[in-house]
Design a protein around this motif. Structure first.
Motif, short mmCIF file in Angstrom:
data_model
loop_
_atom_site.label_atom_id
_atom_site.label_comp_id
_atom_site.label_asym_id
_atom_site.label_seq_id
_atom_site.Cartn_x
_atom_site.Cartn_y
_atom_site.Cartn_z
N THR A 90 130.15 6.36 37.29
CA THR A 90 131.32 5.64 37.81
C THR A 90 131.92 4.73 36.75
O THR A 90 133.14 4.65 36.60
N ARG A 91 131.06 4.03 36.01
CA ARG A 91 131.56 3.11 34.98
C ARG A 91 132.27 3.88 33.87
O ARG A 91 133.35 3.47 33.42
N LEU A 92 131.69 4.99 33.43
CA LEU A 92 132.32 5.77 32.37
C LEU A 92 133.64 6.37 32.85
O LEU A 92 134.62 6.42 32.11
N ALA A 93 133.66 6.82 34.11
CA ALA A 93 134.90 7.38 34.67
C ALA A 93 135.97 6.31 34.76
O ALA A 93 137.15 6.57 34.48
N ALA A 94 135.58 5.10 35.13
CA ALA A 94 136.55 4.01 35.24
C ALA A 94 137.15 3.65 33.89
O ALA A 94 138.28 3.15 33.81
N GLU A 95 136.40 3.93 32.81
CA GLU A 95 136.89 3.66 31.46
C GLU A 95 137.72 4.81 30.91
O GLU A 95 138.16 4.77 29.76
N GLY A 96 137.91 5.86 31.71
CA GLY A 96 138.78 6.95 31.29
C GLY A 96 138.10 8.24 30.91
O GLY A 96 138.77 9.22 30.54
#
Length: 233
Positions: A3-9
């Protein structure tokens, strides 16, 4: 972490072995965070596991390169010496050591300059815990692999690091910490006086995957809140 990596693009490939519902929930959480990705199923620790995984990875990526590899899958700790069976020991090493090694090897043709490889180790590598001997051995192997591959892949601009969490309460292991007094005992051995949470580890992984960590390689970052640093005086 996904989720964190996805939120960063990042477009995140969610690997799962058996928990299809968990993978779907992860993709949903990623979408709510503004990210995208897809899931790939592959059982690790069996013959053909890496090829099964990368068949799905390459089908989903198409012509796009791979920028980040996070080796997070792991078999749970087995029992102590004299209790752990040969089958349990072999399974631990197949999932925790063999799979990450050959996943990295298979990923290399897809990785471009500046890519990141991040493996999850454990604070168990720096403690003596008889109930986790074989598990700690696998994570010690991951740490050695991290340092040697950092040296090997550095000329390609690829950084290789590991993150070593301590006692971290997650959705899947929460029942372990429901044992009366265990949370308080572990918190009392931790410099920051609490259990870890998934975000505590995910933020460290996200840092290592970012451009801010471009000059960090061959390192084992402890993300345990200072677990078992020594007696409090």
């Amino acid at each position: 972490m996904a989720t964190r990596l996805a939120a960063e693009g990042a477009t995140v490939i969610v690997h799962f072995g058996t928990d299809e519902g968990g993978a779907a929930a992860t993709l949903d959480a990623m979408e709510h965070a503004g990210g995208t990705g897809f899931a790939v199923r592959a059982e690790l620790g069996v013959d053909g596991d890496v090829e099964t995984l990368f068949a799905g990875v390459e089908a989903g990526l198409g012509d796009r390169p791979l920028d980040i590899v996070v080796n997070n899958a792991a078999a749970a700790p087995a029992s102590a010496l004299g209790v752990t069976t040969r089958a349990e020991f072999d399974h631990l090493f197949a999932v925790n050591v063999r799979a990450p090694y050959f996943i990295i090897e298979r990923a290399l043709p897809l990785l471009r300059e500046g890519a990141r490889i991040i493996s999850i180790s454990s604070a168990a590598t720096r403690m003596a815990n008889a109930s986790q001997t074989s598990f700690a051995m696998t994570k010690g192997a991951i740490e050695t692999m991290t340092k040697t591959l950092a040296a090997q892949l550095g000329p390609q601009g690829i950084t290789v690091n590991a993150v070593a969490p301590g006692a971290t309460r997650t959705a899947s292991n929460g029942a372990v910490f429901d044992v009366p007094g265990l949370t308080e005992q572990i918190s009392g051995m931790t410099a920051l006086s609490r259990l870890g949470a998934p975000d505590d580890v995910a933020d460290v992984v996200t840092f290592l995957a970012s451009d801010a960590a471009r000059w960090v390689t061959g390192q084992i970052l402890d993300a345990s809140g200072g677990l078992f640093l020594g007696p409090r005086i």
